[in-house]
Each structure stands twice: as C-alpha cells, then as structure tokens.
Design a protein around this motif. Structure first.
Motif, PDB file in Angstrom:
ATOM      1  N   LYS A  70       0.938  -1.200  -0.003  1.00 42.78           N
ATOM      2  CA  LYS A  70      -0.011   0.001   0.076  1.00 42.78           C
ATOM      3  C   LYS A  70       0.725   1.329  -0.025  1.00 42.78           C
ATOM      4  O   LYS A  70       1.997   1.335   0.648  1.00 42.78           O
ATOM      5  N   THR A  84      -6.834  10.346   8.537  1.00 45.71           N
ATOM      6  CA  THR A  84      -7.279   9.557   7.178  1.00 45.71           C
ATOM      7  C   THR A  84      -7.041  10.422   6.184  1.00 45.71           C
ATOM      8  O   THR A  84      -7.361  11.746   6.167  1.00 45.71           O
ATOM      9  N   GLU A  93      -2.270   4.848   8.063  1.00 47.22           N
ATOM     10  CA  GLU A  93      -1.654   3.446   7.859  1.00 47.22           C
ATOM     11  C   GLU A  93       0.099   3.661   8.144  1.00 47.22           C
ATOM     12  O   GLU A  93       0.870   2.747   8.390  1.00 47.22           O
ATOM     13  N   ILE A 126     -12.838  12.709   2.655  1.00 50.93           N
ATOM     14  CA  ILE A 126     -11.668  11.768   2.942  1.00 50.93           C
ATOM     15  C   ILE A 126     -11.196  11.069   1.710  1.00 50.93           C
ATOM     16  O   ILE A 126     -10.401  10.327   1.398  1.00 50.93           O
ATOM     17  N   GLN A 169      -3.378   4.883  -0.403  1.00 42.56           N
ATOM     18  CA  GLN A 169      -4.449   3.776  -0.333  1.00 42.56           C
ATOM     19  C   GLN A 169      -4.207   2.436  -1.268  1.00 42.56           C
ATOM     20  O   GLN A 169      -4.594   1.472  -1.065  1.00 42.56           O
ATOM     21  N   LEU A 219     -13.983  -1.648   8.386  1.00 38.92           N
ATOM     22  CA  LEU A 219     -14.158  -0.470   9.081  1.00 38.92           C
ATOM     23  C   LEU A 219     -12.738   0.368   9.093  1.00 38.92           C
ATOM     24  O   LEU A 219     -12.843   1.603   9.678  1.00 38.92           O
ATOM     25  N   VAL A 220     -11.753  -0.272   8.534  1.00 36.50           N
ATOM     26  CA  VAL A 220     -10.364   0.260   8.575  1.00 36.50           C
ATOM     27  C   VAL A 220     -10.066   0.876   7.312  1.00 36.50           C
ATOM     28  O   VAL A 220      -9.351   2.086   7.685  1.00 36.50           O
ATOM     29  N   ASN A 221     -10.317   0.551   6.432  1.00 38.03           N
ATOM     30  CA  ASN A 221      -9.594   0.913   5.070  1.00 38.03           C
ATOM     31  C   ASN A 221     -10.662   2.239   4.756  1.00 38.03           C
ATOM     32  O   ASN A 221     -11.973   2.015   4.682  1.00 38.03           O
ATOM     33  N   PRO A 222     -10.026   3.257   4.137  1.00 36.65           N
ATOM     34  CA  PRO A 222     -11.228   4.133   3.759  1.00 36.65           C
ATOM     35  C   PRO A 222     -11.516   4.203   2.236  1.00 36.65           C
ATOM     36  O   PRO A 222     -12.645   4.529   1.806  1.00 36.65           O
ATOM     37  N   PRO A 253     -15.928   4.660  11.735  1.00 37.98           N
ATOM     38  CA  PRO A 253     -16.153   3.135  11.393  1.00 37.98           C
ATOM     39  C   PRO A 253     -17.856   2.742  11.794  1.00 37.98           C
ATOM     40  O   PRO A 253     -18.241   2.448  12.601  1.00 37.98           O
ATOM     41  N   VAL A 310      -6.375  -5.547  13.697  1.00 36.47           N
ATOM     42  CA  VAL A 310      -7.259  -4.172  13.809  1.00 36.47           C
ATOM     43  C   VAL A 310      -8.599  -4.144  13.000  1.00 36.47           C
ATOM     44  O   VAL A 310      -9.580  -3.870  13.625  1.00 36.47           O
ATOM     45  N   MET A 335     -13.109   7.228  15.827  1.00 35.91           N
ATOM     46  CA  MET A 335     -13.568   7.733  14.432  1.00 35.91           C
ATOM     47  C   MET A 335     -12.400   7.362  13.262  1.00 35.91           C
ATOM     48  O   MET A 335     -12.780   6.705  12.255  1.00 35.91           O
ATOM     49  N   THR A 339      -3.956   1.017  17.459  1.00 37.02           N
ATOM     50  CA  THR A 339      -3.502   0.568  16.337  1.00 37.02           C
ATOM     51  C   THR A 339      -2.023   1.492  16.330  1.00 37.02           C
ATOM     52  O   THR A 339      -1.096   0.993  15.748  1.00 37.02           O
TER      53      THR A 339
END
Ligand SMILES: Cc1ncc(C[n+]2csc(CCOP(=O)(O)OP(=O)(O)O)c2C)c(N)n1
Ligand code: SF4
Ligand SMILES: [Mg+2]
Lengths: 357, 230, 246
Positions: free
Chosen positions: A7, A30, A34, A114, A174, B45-48, B79, B105, C127, C143
């Motif tokens: 990614k 966001t 990551e 986002i 992403q 719910l993690v990846n946008p 999420p 996660v 969020m 995380t």
C-alpha cells in the motif's frame, strides 16, 4: 530485493527507513494513518523513534527540533493536518533544517471529505506558511515512484538544507502496487557539523551552533533570504523532473496533469491513440520547481492547438501552466474537486469537445 | 483440484492488503454462478477506500445481496457498522460472506459482534499473499493468525492462498503461494479451502500441481485508470 | 425527572450512525432531555467536534456549528463573547479535547467562559479507527500502540477533571458515566447543573462521561460496559470535582 505488494502508505514508511530515517513523529488522520500504524510496528524493529504527538502543531515542532539536531526525520499527514504544520514548515525553512513532510491529500476546504484530492497544490507550492520561502515538492504517480521520491527527499532536504514535501493524493496512500526498494541507496546523511545542534562534544569543537530564524537586522534578513533564494534558484536548475507522455507524436492537445490523475490521463491518451487521435501530456514530477520550460516548449509544438490542465482541484496548477504557456495557446482546466476521479471516458469526451470548438 | 465446498457463514480475514475483498467478491460471483444463494456484508471499518462497497453495483447486478452502511455514510471517515450485519449473521443465507478489515485491527469488530456468533458454525478464512510484508513466511502467517484470533475471539478454520503481484503475477508466484499455504496448513492443521489465480493466468498453470480448488479471479477493485472485471 | 421514553424535542428523527452498544447515543439523549427541560432549544448553539460525534448536528435539533479537530472551546468562546444571551455547548471526544485541543480547553476553562462542555472519554480514537488517545489505559492496545500503551514512552492517561479542577478560576467540573442505569440519572443531573450554571452566567461547566467504544475496543457491548466499569472507573473516579460555590 524482489518485488513486494505494498500500500502506498506502508511503502512510504518503509522507504523512510531504507533511506536511513529512524525518526518519525505524527498525528493520526485519514487517509494516511497507515503510515503511522506501519511505523508503530517497524520503528521498534530498527531501534527507531516513533512518537504520536498531541497535535500536528506539536508534531511540526518535534520535526523542527529533531531536524535541528541534524537527524533524518519525517512526518506524514493529510490536508487539515498539514495546515497545522504549515507554521513549523515556515520556521524550518527559515532555520534551514532538512526535513521530509508527506501530505496524502484529501478533500477540503475545512473538514472537506476523505476521498482523494489535489486541493493543496497552492498550499504546497506557493506557501502554506508565512514568509519568503519555497518548498521542494515532488508528486508521485504511483507507489513505486512514491518510494523513490521519499528516499530521494532525504538527500534533497540535506542538499538544500530545507523542508521537502511529497505531495500525494489519497489514492497514492491507499492503493496497492508492486514495489521494489533500491538496494544500493546510500543512506549516510551529509555532514552537518557546521550548523546542526548535535552537541559540541559530538562535533569535537568549541564552536557552538544555533538553529534559528530570527534576523532583526534588515540587512541580515535580506542576506538570509537571498541565500534561501539562491537555493531555490539552484533547484530550478538542477531538480526539475517531469515525464513527457506521447509527446513525440503530432499531438493536437497537450494535457498537463500529475499524481494519480495523470494515470487516468495516460489510459485516455492510449485509447485515443488507438482511435488515431494523438494527445500529448507533460506530467510534472516536481511541482516546485515546476517544469516551466518543458510545458512552454510542449505547448509551442505546431500541431498543438490547446493546453488543458487536468487536476483533482477546482483549478490550481492551471495557473502555473498558463504562466508557462505565455499566451501561445489557450489554457483551460478540467477536473473534479469533490473526491470522485474523472474516468478515462470522461477525459476523452472532454478532449473531443475541446477539439470541436 | 476439487470444488469449493464452503457453506454457511464465511468471514474473510487476513493481513492488510492480502486481497480479502477481491477474494470475497470473486468467491461471491463464483458461488452464485454455481447456483448458491449468496449474501455479502462489508465489515471493513479500517480502510477508507477499496472496500467491498466499491464493488456494490456489480454485486447487485449479479443478484448478490450486499449489506452496506447507508449511502450517505459510504464515504464517511467513521467506523460505521451496519445494524443489519448482526441480523445477517443470525439468519445467514446459504452462503454469507463477511469481508472484514485487515490485520487484527480490522477483525476487532468481530469481537464486538461476538454475541451474534454464539452457537453458530463460523468459517473464519485467512487469506495469505506471501508477497505482502509480514506474511512472506510461515512464521509471519502464524503470527498474524494469532493476532487475528486474539482480537476477533474466533478460531481460524480455513486458509486461502491469494499469491499475486497484481498485473505482474507469474505462475511461479502462484506455485510459491501454494507451497507456503500447504506448509502453513501442515504446521497448523488448518485446511486449505482454495487458492486463487487470475483467469488470464489459468492456461499457463499446471493445475495438476494443486490438491486444492482454484478460484479464478477477475479484478473488481481497481484504480480509476483500469477497467474492473478484467 | 422520570424516564422519558418519547423522543426529546431537541433530538431529530434521524437514526444515529453510532455502532451497536456505543454510549454516544445515550449521552445525546441526556443532553437533549436537559435542553428540553430547561426550554432552551431555540436559544442553544451546539459545537460539534471532529470525532465520531462529528455529525451530532444531524441528531440534535438546535443550531450547530462544526469545529476543526480540538478547537470547539475556542469557537464556543467566540459564540458566547459576541452573544452572551445564547446557550452554547461543546461535545468533544478524548482525542479532540485532551490531545489536539488541550490548549483550547484549558484556556477556555481558565478564562471561565460561560459555556458547557460534554466530554466523551472512551479511551480511544473512535472515528479514525482505534489509535491511542491521551486517556488510553496503560497496556491497552491501540493501532498506534500495537503492543499496548507503554507508559514509559507515552506517560500515564490524562485525567481531565482533576487537571481542570486545579485551575484557580471558579468552575463546575464533574465526572459521570452511563455504563449502568443507576449512573444515568446522576449523569443527567450533572449535565443539567452544568447548563444551569451557564444559564445563571455563573461559570464554565464541564461534564466528563466515561464511555465505551465496543467497536475499537474489540468487545461486545456488554463486555465493553464491564471492562469500562472494572478498568476505567477505578482510574477515572466519578463525582463532582469542583463547584463555583467552593
Ligand atoms: C487537524 C486534524 N488532525 C487529525 C484529524 C483526524 N481525526 C479525526 S477525529 C480524530 C480523533 C477522534 O477521537 P476522539 O476525539 O477521541 O473521538 P471519538 O471518535 O473517540 O468519539 C482524529 C485524529 C482531523 N480531522 N483533523
Ligand atoms: S467507533 Fe466507537 S465511539 Fe465511534 S460510534 Fe463506534 S463504538 Fe461509538
Ligand atoms: Mg475517543
């Protein structure tokens, strides 16, 4: 090393480590969290520093302090966070410290959205923070290029003693692509004994170093800013990077586009070429310094009747394109600014409508 | 090589970017084509971006029911867990596929749903792509396995190799993935459900090398400059 | 004030987006009931945070402004200084209030701004998907703290009520929870008191609510309530920390 699938956000984190950057400070946001999550795992493995700051304001100054010691240091964020770091970026530029900032852009203004955006073009290339400074800005089109640019950013930051930015849209962070990390990268930092606050003992000297941006004497400030300017002028000579796409053809229209948007343009150009319609593209890889000459010359080609800047913003880079084309051809904007990305078909339709008029 | 036999509730897990969503979507198509009633829920719910919801239109087209957050929240940085998910787990279709987010996660949410899993047979399928960081080795896969089991409070029941480098995948990569998953299966006693291979690559593969079913893949989650379903 | 099962007027008809078992919804309801009981709905401005409650304006039926992450107390200050006749409340999470917005909250409280803060402490960034918050417990996984919060490197969780009550400026500071029905009435009383102090133009008022985030904690709603009671409440004791009468 063999290729792996990564990614963009992870690859940027790994690239920093491979480039000898063991210092990372950040605040979650966001679509780039990551990087922080990857480095929260990876930094301890390489004995590196990982700090989640209390805000992007604080992170900006953590970067400043660490950079002032001459250590390789990076942060990553997304648009609203970069706004908060902009003050520190100005101070870091003023104090001439090398540091790497990554902005994985999302929609704005304000909280925006986002989804991917290129709405921070002005912020990155024209200021953001206050004062007379420029930011060297590189814009990758994919994960592999993000890796190469991130690694190179540390060298450039040291070469010019200033902040360098990687400007990627959300998609860069992403999406997953195969990547390879260069084996032969020389991760030794440049000697910084003459300016970094690395401790007089460490430097084995009695001469102290100051990291600062205050110059109350107008002549001193003028000289200081001219020194910065000399660096920016040198960037214009030595660091301009761009890719010409189908620019050997007798193209009818020239596209200027960067980042993932340019990937869509490439697909559109390939499709039109199959139909016998030649369209060329200049893809700036450095946004500052901007490939002024390349855009100028490509627009001047006999066959070219129109220049269109295709961006994920309401039209920002188009002002630079227009500046470089210098009235030789009409320059217009096309794009989206809400998070959707124009499809190759939409670009083709737009190009054809330009040709009709 | 045999047929994919999965039935009931199947939860697809694995490390970040192992190809869970691509596997989930293609598995749904494949089973639907075999005449099975399939429903899919997006639990990521993690990846946008690049989630099952991106493939919702083609799933709907093929008559596959998808449980998604409300349209207005589709791109929210939140999420959001659709309330219908718990219902879907309680009343599964012939085959219900739940696509979870990556790593431990991404599977944390499964623990929040634990009440709905009680007394039900759940297939928790770990997807592995050995070309991804952290799962290049059996040890790496086992570590992720442990983390996922700890965070989801469920046991992994099946394995899938999804070895790929997207457009740069070669038969060797598929063979390598097959060997790794077999070794992982050997060491953990967890069965291999199937392996995946892009449809275009199938003619180049020596299928007799595999004891497991092969799920043919067409990529549905692609960046905007590529066409889905190729 | 018995239980009101009908929807308070200060809530819209919209279904909230909150996860099953999330306590955000309960707190919304309590705040809305208080607004109804005080009859201030048409004179109130809420300030939404950036956090899971970012869309609170879809659920509260009163005027609302949306702040940048952490800046709600500064916006509330702006509102109250130009329109002291309006009622203003900020509704903020722990990342929003105790991390990025620490400066704003401390100074608003210290200036004694006449607005009310509802502080949702769920010990995590909900969020954005479970990153560490300043209120995350030692050893609790997040995380950005994959091995659990390491207090050697990140310090101990911040107790906002204790911190704010150390300010010499008079104020109303209370910590409550909604983990069990027996706590809910007390929480509502505290919220009401907070709004009343504002109405009387007495002082700044702050009510922390120890909350849950089952989704990012990775627990069923019931387990989350239990974990919060066993782990959070001993560290975040309930009660009134300060009143303007003192
Ligand atoms: C300047 C800036 N930095 C980061 C973010 C990303 N962000 C949004 S909400 C949030 C944290 C939310 O956590 P919390 O305040 O605890 O609220 P919860 O969701 O838990 O209710 C972060 C980091 C942002 N929107 N703006
Ligand atoms: S993520 Fe956590 S805080 Fe946010 S709505 Fe879900 S349970 Fe509530
Ligand atoms: Mg929180």
């Amino acid at each position: 090393m063999a290729k792996v699938l990564m990614k963009g956000n992870e690859a940027i984190g790994e690239a920093a480590i491979r480039a000898g950057c063991k210092n990372y400070f950040a605040y979650p946001i966001t679509p780039q969290s990551e990087v922080a999550e990857y480095l929260a795992k990876r930094m301890p493995e390489v004995d590196g520093v990982f700090v989640q700051g209390e805000s992007e304001v604080a992170v900006g100054y953590m970067i400043f302090g660490a950079a002032g010691c001459g250590e390789r240091v990076m942060t990553t964020s997304s648009s609203p966070g970069v706004s908060l770091m902009s003050e520190a970026i100005s101070y870091i530029a003023g104090a001439r410290c090398p540091a790497v900032f990554v902005n994985i852009m999302r929609g704005g203004p304000g909280l925006g959205g986002i989804l991917p955006s290129q709405g921070d073009y002005f912020q990155a290339t024209k200021g953001g923070g206050h004062g007379d400074y420029r930011l060297l800005v590189m814009a990758p089109e994919g994960v592999q290029e993000a890796v190469e640019m991130t690694m190179k950013a540390f060298d450039l930051a040291e070469k010019y003693r200033g902040p360098v930015m990687i400007l990627g849209d959300g998609l860069i962070g992403q999406m997953m692509e195969p990547v390879e990390f260069p084996e032969d990268f020389d991760a030794t930092p440049m000697n910084n004994d003459d300016w970094a606050t690395s401790g007089m003992d460490t430097r084995k000297t009695d001469k102290r170093n100051l990291v600062k941006s205050l110059f109350l004497d107008p002549k001193a400030l003028n000289d200081h800013n001219l020194l910065l300017k000399a660096g920016y002028d040198r960037m214009r000579q030595e660091e301009v990077r761009y890719e010409g796409y189908n620019t050997d053809s007798e193209y009818k229209i020239l596209i200027v586009s960067y980042g993932t948007m340019s990937r869509v343009c490439k697909t559109a150009i390939d499709t039109m070429k199959e139909e016998g319609l030649e369209i060329g593209m200049v893809r700036p890889q450095t946004l500052f310094p901007f490939p002024e000459q390349a855009v100028h010359d490509a627009a001047a080609k006999e066959s070219c009747s129109h220049v269109v800047s295709i961006e994920l913003s309401m039209g920002q880079m188009v002002e630079d394109v227009d500046r470089c084309v210098k009235g030789q051809r009409p320059v217009t904007w096309y794009g989206e600014c809400g998070g959707d990305i124009p499809t190759p078909e939409e670009i083709i339709d737009h190009i054809k409508s330009l040709l009709k008029n | 090589m045999g047929k994919i036999e999965l039935k009931g509730t199947v939860i697809i897990v694995g490390n970040y970017g192992s190809g869970k969503t691509e596997t989930a979507v293609n598995l749904a198509f494949h089973m639907k084509a075999a005449g099975i009633d399939v429903r899919v829920a997006d639990l990521d719910l993690v990846n946008p971006y690049f989630r099952t919801r991106e493939a919702r239109h083609i799933l709907f087209e093929k008559g596959i029911n998808v449980v998604l957050p409300e349209e207005k929240y589709m791109h929210a940085d939140l999420p959001i867990l659709a309330p219908q998910v718990a219902g879907l787990i309680r009343n599964p279709a012939e085959l219900t596929i739940l696509d979870a987010g990556g790593d431990d996660v991404g599977t944390t949410v499964l623990a929040a749903l634990a009440d709905s899993f009680v007394g039900r047979e759940i297939n928790l399928i770990q997807v592995v792509n050995p070309l991804r960081p952290f799962t290049e080795t059996v040890e790496g896969c086992k570590r992720i396995q442990g983390e996922i089991e700890a965070s989801s409070k469920l046991k992994i029941t099946g394995l899938v190799s999804n070895a790929n480098l997207i457009d740069e995948t070669t038969p060797d990569i598929i063979y390598k993935g097959y060997e790794l998953i077999q070794e992982l299966s050997h060491q953990t006693g967890i069965r291999v459900e199937f392996i995946t291979a892009h449809e275009k690559l199938l003619p180049e593969l020596d299928l007799s090398r595999f004891d497991t079913p092969v799920l043919p893949i067409l990529r549905q989650l692609v960046p905007p400059w590529k066409k889905p379903g190729l | 004030m018995g239980k009101t099962f009908s929807k308070p007027e200060a809530l819209t008809d919209a279904h909230t987006h909150y996860c099953p078992g999330c306590t955000h919804g309960i707190v919304h309801r309590l705040v809305a009931e208080v607004i109804d009981e005080l009859g201030i709905r048409k004179n109130t401005v809420g300030i939404a945070p950036v956090g899971c409650a970012v869309m609170a304006y879809n659920y509260f039926d009163c005027d609302f402004q949306e702040a940048a992450h952490g800046r709600a107390p500064a916006m509330a200050t702006g509102i109250k200084r130009v329109r002291p006749d309006l009622m203003a409340f900020t509704y903020q999470g722990d990342g929003d209030l105790a991390s990025i917005g620490m400066g704003e909250i401390v100074h608003a409280a210290n200036r004694g701004e006449k607005f009310t803060t509802i502080f949702i402490n769920n010990a995590i960034y909900g969020m954005t998907g479970g990153q560490m918050a300043p209120t995350t417990m030692p050893g609790q996984r997040a995380t950005t703290a994959p091995e659990g919060r390491d207090v050697e490197k990140t310090g101990m969780p911040i107790r906002m009520c204790e911190l704010l009550s150390s300010l010499a400026t008079p104020g109303y500071i209370s910590r409550q929870t909604v983990l069990k029905p027996k706590y809910v009435n007390k929480a509502k009383k505290a919220i009401k008191k907070a709004f009343e102090y504002q109405m009387e133009n007495r002082c700044y008022s702050f009510v922390e609510i120890v909350s849950t985030c089952p989704t990012n904690w990775g627990m069923t709603p019931l387990d989350a309530l239990k974990w919060a009671e066993d782990t959070l409440l001993p560290y975040y004791p309930l009660g009134e920390f300060k009143t303007p009468e003192e």
